[in-house]
Design an enzyme around this catalytic site. Structure first.
Site, PDB file in Angstrom:
ATOM      1  N   ARG A 103       0.855  -1.176   0.000  1.00  0.00           N
ATOM      2  CA  ARG A 103       0.000   0.000   0.000  1.00  0.00           C
ATOM      3  C   ARG A 103       0.894   1.230   0.000  1.00  0.00           C
ATOM      4  O   ARG A 103       1.685   1.412   0.919  1.00  0.00           O
ATOM      5  CB  ARG A 103      -0.890  -0.035   1.243  1.00  0.00           C
ATOM      6  CG  ARG A 103      -1.956   1.013   1.238  1.00  0.00           C
ATOM      7  CD  ARG A 103      -2.924   0.777   2.375  1.00  0.00           C
ATOM      8  NE  ARG A 103      -2.379   1.159   3.665  1.00  0.00           N
ATOM      9  CZ  ARG A 103      -3.121   1.446   4.725  1.00  0.00           C
ATOM     10  NH1 ARG A 103      -4.435   1.340   4.641  1.00  0.00           N
ATOM     11  NH2 ARG A 103      -2.576   1.783   5.865  1.00  0.00           N
ATOM     12  N   THR A 107      -0.519   7.713  -1.263  1.00  0.00           N
ATOM     13  CA  THR A 107      -1.793   7.690  -1.998  1.00  0.00           C
ATOM     14  C   THR A 107      -2.789   6.704  -1.387  1.00  0.00           C
ATOM     15  O   THR A 107      -3.973   6.754  -1.689  1.00  0.00           O
ATOM     16  CB  THR A 107      -1.560   7.268  -3.455  1.00  0.00           C
ATOM     17  OG1 THR A 107      -1.085   5.906  -3.459  1.00  0.00           O
ATOM     18  CG2 THR A 107      -0.530   8.156  -4.144  1.00  0.00           C
ATOM     19  N   ASP A 198       0.766  -2.714  12.229  1.00  0.00           N
ATOM     20  CA  ASP A 198       1.129  -3.186  10.884  1.00  0.00           C
ATOM     21  C   ASP A 198       1.343  -4.696  10.897  1.00  0.00           C
ATOM     22  O   ASP A 198       2.311  -5.199  11.478  1.00  0.00           O
ATOM     23  CB  ASP A 198       2.412  -2.469  10.417  1.00  0.00           C
ATOM     24  CG  ASP A 198       2.691  -2.734   8.950  1.00  0.00           C
ATOM     25  OD1 ASP A 198       2.757  -3.923   8.564  1.00  0.00           O
ATOM     26  OD2 ASP A 198       2.819  -1.772   8.177  1.00  0.00           O
ATOM     27  N   ASP A 201       4.673  -6.135   9.261  1.00  0.00           N
ATOM     28  CA  ASP A 201       5.855  -5.862  10.090  1.00  0.00           C
ATOM     29  C   ASP A 201       5.867  -6.725  11.344  1.00  0.00           C
ATOM     30  O   ASP A 201       6.929  -7.181  11.782  1.00  0.00           O
ATOM     31  CB  ASP A 201       5.895  -4.381  10.472  1.00  0.00           C
ATOM     32  CG  ASP A 201       6.417  -3.518   9.329  1.00  0.00           C
ATOM     33  OD1 ASP A 201       7.040  -4.062   8.396  1.00  0.00           O
ATOM     34  OD2 ASP A 201       6.192  -2.295   9.370  1.00  0.00           O
TER      35      ASP A 201
HETATM   36  C1  PRP Z   1      -1.297  -4.220   4.433  1.00  0.00           C
HETATM   37  C2  PRP Z   1      -2.246  -5.391   4.576  1.00  0.00           C
HETATM   38  C3  PRP Z   1      -3.082  -5.276   3.338  1.00  0.00           C
HETATM   39  C4  PRP Z   1      -3.187  -3.788   3.142  1.00  0.00           C
HETATM   40  C5  PRP Z   1      -4.515  -3.333   3.666  1.00  0.00           C
HETATM   41  O1  PRP Z   1      -0.266  -4.532   3.586  1.00  0.00           O
HETATM   42  O2  PRP Z   1      -1.611  -6.623   4.714  1.00  0.00           O
HETATM   43  O3  PRP Z   1      -2.506  -5.887   2.199  1.00  0.00           O
HETATM   44  O4  PRP Z   1      -2.131  -3.190   3.924  1.00  0.00           O
HETATM   45  O5  PRP Z   1      -4.715  -1.992   3.383  1.00  0.00           O
HETATM   46  P1  PRP Z   1      -5.853  -1.507   2.382  1.00  0.00           P
HETATM   47  O6  PRP Z   1      -7.087  -2.280   2.724  1.00  0.00           O
HETATM   48  O7  PRP Z   1      -5.963  -0.051   2.721  1.00  0.00           O
HETATM   49  O8  PRP Z   1      -5.376  -1.740   0.981  1.00  0.00           O
HETATM   50  P2  PRP Z   1       1.011  -3.569   3.428  1.00  0.00           P
HETATM   51  O9  PRP Z   1       0.794  -2.579   2.326  1.00  0.00           O
HETATM   52  O10 PRP Z   1       1.375  -2.998   4.765  1.00  0.00           O
HETATM   53  O11 PRP Z   1       2.115  -4.560   2.903  1.00  0.00           O
HETATM   54  P3  PRP Z   1       2.842  -5.770   3.659  1.00  0.00           P
HETATM   55  O12 PRP Z   1       1.819  -6.856   3.832  1.00  0.00           O
HETATM   56  O13 PRP Z   1       3.927  -6.128   2.716  1.00  0.00           O
HETATM   57  O14 PRP Z   1       3.354  -5.278   4.984  1.00  0.00           O
HETATM   58  N1  URA Z   2      -2.294  -2.502   7.068  1.00  0.00           N
HETATM   59  C1  URA Z   2      -1.969  -2.985   8.300  1.00  0.00           C
HETATM   60  O1  URA Z   2      -1.074  -3.842   8.421  1.00  0.00           O
HETATM   61  N2  URA Z   2      -2.637  -2.521   9.363  1.00  0.00           N
HETATM   62  C2  URA Z   2      -3.609  -1.609   9.271  1.00  0.00           C
HETATM   63  O2  URA Z   2      -4.203  -1.230  10.299  1.00  0.00           O
HETATM   64  C3  URA Z   2      -3.930  -1.113   7.994  1.00  0.00           C
HETATM   65  C4  URA Z   2      -3.263  -1.584   6.911  1.00  0.00           C
END
Ligand code: PRP
Ligand code: URA
Length: 207
Positions: A103, A107, A198, A201
Site C-alpha cells: 500500500r 496515496t 502493521d 511488520d
Molecule cells: C497491508 C495489509 C493489506 C493492506 C490493507 O499490507 O496486509 O494488504 O495493507 O490496506 P488496504 O485495505 O488499505 O489496501 P502492506 O501494504 O502494509 O504490505 P505488507 O503486507 O507487505 O506489509
Molecule cells: N495494514 C496494516 O497492516 N494494518 C492496518 O491497520 C492497515 C493496513
C-alpha cells in the site's frame, strides 16, 4: 449478495487479544494469526462441494465424502503469507497462487509487484490478507482473481474496518467476506482502530 461473516466465538476473542497486544512478540503473533486463520477457514469452507468416496475401515465399508474440485489460496504478500500454512493444514491439496501488493503510504493505493497465476484457474479461491483497511488491496486482489477466471471467491481477513468491508461489497458484491473482527474505524493514516498495527511488520519482525 455475498455474505459478511464476523466470527463470534470465545477462542476467536481469546486469540485476538494476543494479536492486538502491542508487546506480543513476533513468534507469538504468528501463532495467533495461524490459530485465528484455522477458525476462519473452518467457517469459510463450510459450503465446499464434496463427492462420495467409499473406504474400507478395519470393520466394514464406509460411505465417506471428500472435498471435490481444485481450490486456490491467494495470499496477498506479505502479510497474507502468515495465514497460508494454516489453511493448507486444513486443505492439504490446495494450490497456492501468490499476489504481491504494497500500500503506497501517500496515496493509500495498492501497488502490484508480483503475480503468479497459471493458465488454468481453480473453480474456487480464498483470498488471504489479515488486514482489510481501506479495501484497496482486497478489491484489486479479488479483481485479478476474477480476471484469471475463478468463479467463486471468498475473502478471509483477521481484522476488517467497516470502510474496507463496504468497498469490497460495493466493488465485488458476489464475494463472501469472513473476518474475525470488524473494528471501529480507520485513523487518518488509514490504520485500523483499535486494530493491531502493521500486520506484515509484526509477522516478519520488520518494525
Ligand atoms: C497491508 C495489509 C493489506 C493492506 C490493507 O499490507 O496486509 O494488504 O495493507 O490496506 P488496504 O485495505 O488499505 O489496501 P502492506 O501494504 O502494509 O504490505 P505488507 O503486507 O507487505 O506489509
Ligand atoms: N495494514 C496494516 O497492516 N494494518 C492496518 O491497520 C492497515 C493496513
Amino acid at each position: 449478495m455475498g455474505r459478511v461473516v464476523e466470527l463470534n466465538h470465545p477462542l476467536v476473542a481469546h486469540h485476538l487479544a494476543t494479536l492486538r497486544r502491542k508487546d506480543t512478540p513476533p513468534h507469538v503473533f504468528r501463532d495467533a494469526i495461524q490459530r485465528l486463520t484455522l477458525l476462519l477457514a473452518y467457517e469459510a469452507t463450510a459450503d465446499l462441494p464434496v463427492r462420495p468416496l467409499a473406504v474400507e475401515t478395519p470393520l466394514a465399508r464406509a460411505a465417506c465424502n471428500v472435498v471435490d474440485g481444485r481450490i486456490g489460496l491467494v495470499p496477498i504478500l506479505r502479510a497474507g503469507l502468515g495465514m497460508c500454512e494454516a489453511v493448507q493444514r486444513l486443505i492439504p491439496e490446495a494450490e497456492v497462487w501468490h499476489l504481491g501488493f504494497y500500500r503506497d503510504e501517500d496515496t493509500l493505493q495498492p501497488v502490484e509487484y508480483y503475480q503468479k497465476f497459471s493458465e488454468h484457474p481453480p473453480a474456487r479461491a480464498f483470498v488471504l490478507d489479515p488486514m482489510l483497511a481501506t479495501g484497496g488491496s482486497a478489491c484489486e486482489g479479488v479483481e485479478l482473481v476474477k480476471r484469471w477466471g475463478v468463479q467463486t471467491i471468498s475473502m478471509l481477513c483477521v481484522i476488517a474496518a467497516p470502510e474496507g468491508v463496504e468497498k469490497v461489497r460495493a466493488g465485488h458484491p458476489d464475494v463472501d467476506i469472513f473476518a474475525c473482527a470488524i473494528d471501529d474505524h480507520l485513523n487518518e493514516d488509514a490504520y485500523i482502530v483499535p486494530g493491531l498495527g502493521d500486520a506484515g511488520d509484526r509477522i516478519f519482525n520488520t518494525l
